[in-house]
Every structure is written in C-alpha cells, then in structure tokens.
Design a protein around this motif. Structure first.
Motif, PDB file in Angstrom:
ATOM      1  N   ARG A  88       0.816  -1.220   0.000  1.00 41.46           N
ATOM      2  CA  ARG A  88       0.000   0.000   0.000  1.00 41.46           C
ATOM      3  C   ARG A  88       0.846   1.264   0.000  1.00 41.46           C
ATOM      4  O   ARG A  88       0.527   2.230  -0.677  1.00 41.46           O
ATOM      5  N   GLY A  89       1.906   1.265   0.776  1.00 40.85           N
ATOM      6  CA  GLY A  89       2.753   2.453   0.860  1.00 40.85           C
ATOM      7  C   GLY A  89       3.372   2.809  -0.475  1.00 40.85           C
ATOM      8  O   GLY A  89       3.407   3.981  -0.857  1.00 40.85           O
ATOM      9  N   GLU A  90       3.848   1.803  -1.191  1.00 44.49           N
ATOM     10  CA  GLU A  90       4.456   2.055  -2.493  1.00 44.49           C
ATOM     11  C   GLU A  90       3.402   2.511  -3.507  1.00 44.49           C
ATOM     12  O   GLU A  90       3.663   3.389  -4.324  1.00 44.49           O
ATOM     13  N   GLU A  91       2.216   1.912  -3.438  1.00 43.85           N
ATOM     14  CA  GLU A  91       1.131   2.341  -4.324  1.00 43.85           C
ATOM     15  C   GLU A  91       0.728   3.767  -4.015  1.00 43.85           C
ATOM     16  O   GLU A  91       0.516   4.571  -4.918  1.00 43.85           O
ATOM     17  N   ALA A  92       0.614   4.089  -2.736  1.00 40.31           N
ATOM     18  CA  ALA A  92       0.243   5.450  -2.343  1.00 40.31           C
ATOM     19  C   ALA A  92       1.302   6.451  -2.806  1.00 40.31           C
ATOM     20  O   ALA A  92       0.958   7.542  -3.278  1.00 40.31           O
ATOM     21  N   SER A  93       2.566   6.089  -2.703  1.00 39.23           N
ATOM     22  CA  SER A  93       3.636   6.986  -3.165  1.00 39.23           C
ATOM     23  C   SER A  93       3.553   7.215  -4.672  1.00 39.23           C
ATOM     24  O   SER A  93       3.717   8.346  -5.148  1.00 39.23           O
ATOM     25  N   LEU A  94       3.308   6.153  -5.419  1.00 42.50           N
ATOM     26  CA  LEU A  94       3.154   6.278  -6.864  1.00 42.50           C
ATOM     27  C   LEU A  94       1.966   7.179  -7.188  1.00 42.50           C
ATOM     28  O   LEU A  94       2.046   8.054  -8.055  1.00 42.50           O
ATOM     29  N   MET A  95       0.870   6.988  -6.472  1.00 45.60           N
ATOM     30  CA  MET A  95      -0.321   7.810  -6.695  1.00 45.60           C
ATOM     31  C   MET A  95      -0.048   9.284  -6.379  1.00 45.60           C
ATOM     32  O   MET A  95      -0.486  10.169  -7.122  1.00 45.60           O
ATOM     33  N   LEU A  96       0.657   9.542  -5.302  1.00 49.14           N
ATOM     34  CA  LEU A  96       0.960  10.932  -4.945  1.00 49.14           C
ATOM     35  C   LEU A  96       1.893  11.578  -5.963  1.00 49.14           C
ATOM     36  O   LEU A  96       1.751  12.766  -6.273  1.00 49.14           O
ATOM     37  N   GLY A  97       2.839  10.809  -6.493  1.00 49.55           N
ATOM     38  CA  GLY A  97       3.693  11.337  -7.563  1.00 49.55           C
ATOM     39  C   GLY A  97       2.883  11.686  -8.797  1.00 49.55           C
ATOM     40  O   GLY A  97       3.095  12.740  -9.417  1.00 49.55           O
ATOM     41  N   ALA A  98       1.938  10.817  -9.148  1.00 50.61           N
ATOM     42  CA  ALA A  98       1.072  11.085 -10.296  1.00 50.61           C
ATOM     43  C   ALA A  98       0.193  12.303 -10.022  1.00 50.61           C
ATOM     44  O   ALA A  98      -0.045  13.118 -10.917  1.00 50.61           O
ATOM     45  N   LEU A  99      -0.290  12.436  -8.800  1.00 49.60           N
ATOM     46  CA  LEU A  99      -1.120  13.587  -8.442  1.00 49.60           C
ATOM     47  C   LEU A  99      -0.336  14.881  -8.602  1.00 49.60           C
ATOM     48  O   LEU A  99      -0.847  15.859  -9.160  1.00 49.60           O
ATOM     49  N   ALA A 100       0.906  14.904  -8.134  1.00 47.77           N
ATOM     50  CA  ALA A 100       1.739  16.107  -8.276  1.00 47.77           C
ATOM     51  C   ALA A 100       1.927  16.454  -9.749  1.00 47.77           C
ATOM     52  O   ALA A 100       1.803  17.625 -10.147  1.00 47.77           O
ATOM     53  N   LEU A 101       2.202  15.447 -10.559  1.00 48.35           N
ATOM     54  CA  LEU A 101       2.349  15.671 -11.993  1.00 48.35           C
ATOM     55  C   LEU A 101       1.032  16.182 -12.584  1.00 48.35           C
ATOM     56  O   LEU A 101       1.026  17.113 -13.399  1.00 48.35           O
ATOM     57  N   GLY A 102      -0.073  15.607 -12.160  1.00 45.10           N
ATOM     58  CA  GLY A 102      -1.380  16.016 -12.653  1.00 45.10           C
ATOM     59  C   GLY A 102      -1.719  17.451 -12.312  1.00 45.10           C
ATOM     60  O   GLY A 102      -2.306  18.179 -13.131  1.00 45.10           O
ATOM     61  N   GLY A 161      -8.248  28.710 -10.949  1.00 42.65           N
ATOM     62  CA  GLY A 161      -7.039  28.527 -11.739  1.00 42.65           C
ATOM     63  C   GLY A 161      -6.368  27.175 -11.565  1.00 42.65           C
ATOM     64  O   GLY A 161      -5.388  26.895 -12.235  1.00 42.65           O
ATOM     65  N   PHE A 162      -6.878  26.362 -10.645  1.00 39.95           N
ATOM     66  CA  PHE A 162      -6.318  25.033 -10.434  1.00 39.95           C
ATOM     67  C   PHE A 162      -7.370  23.979 -10.761  1.00 39.95           C
ATOM     68  O   PHE A 162      -8.563  24.231 -10.667  1.00 39.95           O
ATOM     69  N   PRO A 163      -6.934  22.791 -11.125  1.00 39.71           N
ATOM     70  CA  PRO A 163      -7.874  21.730 -11.512  1.00 39.71           C
ATOM     71  C   PRO A 163      -8.816  21.355 -10.372  1.00 39.71           C
ATOM     72  O   PRO A 163      -8.424  21.390  -9.203  1.00 39.71           O
ATOM     73  N   PRO A 164     -10.032  20.985 -10.715  1.00 37.70           N
ATOM     74  CA  PRO A 164     -10.984  20.556  -9.685  1.00 37.70           C
ATOM     75  C   PRO A 164     -10.591  19.199  -9.108  1.00 37.70           C
ATOM     76  O   PRO A 164      -9.905  18.403  -9.763  1.00 37.70           O
ATOM     77  N   PRO A 165     -11.029  18.916  -7.895  1.00 39.03           N
ATOM     78  CA  PRO A 165     -10.675  17.638  -7.251  1.00 39.03           C
ATOM     79  C   PRO A 165     -11.054  16.403  -8.064  1.00 39.03           C
ATOM     80  O   PRO A 165     -10.292  15.434  -8.082  1.00 39.03           O
ATOM     81  N   TRP A 166     -12.190  16.416  -8.744  1.00 39.91           N
ATOM     82  CA  TRP A 166     -12.586  15.231  -9.517  1.00 39.91           C
ATOM     83  C   TRP A 166     -11.564  14.924 -10.602  1.00 39.91           C
ATOM     84  O   TRP A 166     -11.306  13.767 -10.898  1.00 39.91           O
ATOM     85  N   LEU A 167     -10.965  15.959 -11.179  1.00 38.59           N
ATOM     86  CA  LEU A 167      -9.964  15.759 -12.228  1.00 38.59           C
ATOM     87  C   LEU A 167      -8.662  15.220 -11.635  1.00 38.59           C
ATOM     88  O   LEU A 167      -8.038  14.315 -12.197  1.00 38.59           O
ATOM     89  N   LEU A 168      -8.282  15.752 -10.500  1.00 36.20           N
ATOM     90  CA  LEU A 168      -7.051  15.282  -9.859  1.00 36.20           C
ATOM     91  C   LEU A 168      -7.192  13.843  -9.384  1.00 36.20           C
ATOM     92  O   LEU A 168      -6.224  13.078  -9.396  1.00 36.20           O
ATOM     93  N   LEU A 169      -8.392  13.476  -9.014  1.00 35.21           N
ATOM     94  CA  LEU A 169      -8.641  12.098  -8.614  1.00 35.21           C
ATOM     95  C   LEU A 169      -8.386  11.128  -9.769  1.00 35.21           C
ATOM     96  O   LEU A 169      -7.955   9.995  -9.559  1.00 35.21           O
ATOM     97  N   LEU A 170      -8.610  11.599 -10.993  1.00 36.87           N
ATOM     98  CA  LEU A 170      -8.338  10.755 -12.163  1.00 36.87           C
ATOM     99  C   LEU A 170      -6.856  10.395 -12.256  1.00 36.87           C
ATOM    100  O   LEU A 170      -6.504   9.308 -12.718  1.00 36.87           O
ATOM    101  N   TRP A 171      -5.988  11.281 -11.819  1.00 38.47           N
ATOM    102  CA  TRP A 171      -4.554  10.989 -11.827  1.00 38.47           C
ATOM    103  C   TRP A 171      -4.221   9.892 -10.816  1.00 38.47           C
ATOM    104  O   TRP A 171      -3.392   9.017 -11.080  1.00 38.47           O
ATOM    105  N   LEU A 172      -4.878   9.934  -9.656  1.00 41.00           N
ATOM    106  CA  LEU A 172      -4.689   8.864  -8.671  1.00 41.00           C
ATOM    107  C   LEU A 172      -5.174   7.538  -9.244  1.00 41.00           C
ATOM    108  O   LEU A 172      -4.515   6.506  -9.099  1.00 41.00           O
TER     109      LEU A 172
END
Length: 182
Positions: free
Chosen positions: A52-66, A89-100
C-alpha cells in the motif's frame, strides 16, 4: 482465470468505474458526488494492494504531476473544467482524482508497458488525448482552443507524462518485486 489475470481485470474495472464516476459527476453538475464515488475505487485499490505504501507513493507522484499538467492546460487556455473548483485557476478535485486512479493501473493492468517508454509515449499521446476528448464530449470540460490544437497539446503532454509515470512505476517494481492483489 489466474490470480494475475483476475488482478488485472479487477484493476481495469476499478479504474474505468472511477473514471466514469468522476467525469459523469462533473458533466451532470455533481462534481463532488462524482469525486466521492470516484474515490471508492482508489480506496479499494489501496485496500487490496499488498504494498500500500508504495502504491500510495506512486499515486501521490502522479497527483503532483497532474496538478502541474492540468494547471498548465487551464492557464494556457487549452481546457476549462466543469464544477468543483476549490481554488480558481487550479484543476478541480474530480480531475485530480483521475490521476490517482490512473496511477493505480501502472503496475497492474498496464504493467505490460513497464520498460516500454517509446510505446508509452505513443500510447500516452493517443490515449491521453482520447480520454480528455471523451470528457469534453460528455460535458465535463470544454476546449478553450479549437479541438485539433487542444488534442495536440493534451497528446503532447501525455506523450511525456506516461513515460515519466512508467519510469517511476518501473523503479518501484524493481525494488519491490511482483505486485498482485490476490
């Protein structure tokens, strides 16, 4: 059906259901409901993943990129998104969730792409543009430029993003071994 195949199918179903919840929620004026429902597959993924920790880290990296990529698209006038903005001026949460959600596929149903960066760039260019175009067609976003230029910009950004995400996922895969839910 083998455990690995079941894992990949389940991962694909979770991703697609999450994508639909987020996009259709925004398109129908209920972005927070869509985001809430779209969070369920992310939590299910993390609950089922062995690391889970590694998956969460990957997801957070993708979120930052998103955040960076979609903010640039918004500020360049490529796209505007429907509903749920927390900060102008920033993406809505639903869009950022797509990156996760997308990050959750990298070591499962898209694991066949690991190490294939050129193919990832091509697939990112095409599939990234198609996914955003589908969101526009469903009403969750609008192009601020003509469709061809919008698709080109999105394709180029995803042609860069997907290989970057694959590199991150590949490094985690090499350090952590094989990942399976079952």
């Amino acid at each position: 059906m083998s455990g690995l195949l079941r894992t990949r199918v389940l991962n694909f179903v979770l991703y697609q259901s999450g994508w639909l919840c987020c996009v259709l929620g925004a398109a129908n004026g209920r972005p927070w409901l869509g985001a809430g429902l779209g969070l369920v597959p992310v939590l299910a993924h993390l609950g089922l993943a062995r690391r889970r920790g590694e998956e969460a880290s990957l997801m957070l990296g993708a979120l930052a990129l998103g955040i960076v990529v979609d903010t640039l698209h918004m500020r360049m006038g490529t796209l505007s998104f429907q509903g749920g903005l927390l900060v102008s001026g920033f993406p809505p949460p639903w869009l950022l969730l797509l990156w996760l959600q997308f990050a959750s596929t990298l070591r499962y149903c898209l694991s066949w792409l690991l190490g294939r960066y050129v193919l990832g760039a091509v697939l990112g260019f095409v599939a990234g543009a198609v996914a955003y175009w589908a969101g526009v067609r469903l009403g969750a976003a609008t192009f601020g430029v003509d469709t061809a230029h919008g698709l080109l910009r999105i394709g180029l950004s995803w042609g860069i993003c997907l290989p970057l995400l694959l590199i991150i996922a590949q490094r985690a895969e090499e350090e952590g071994g094989t990942y399976r839910f079952f």
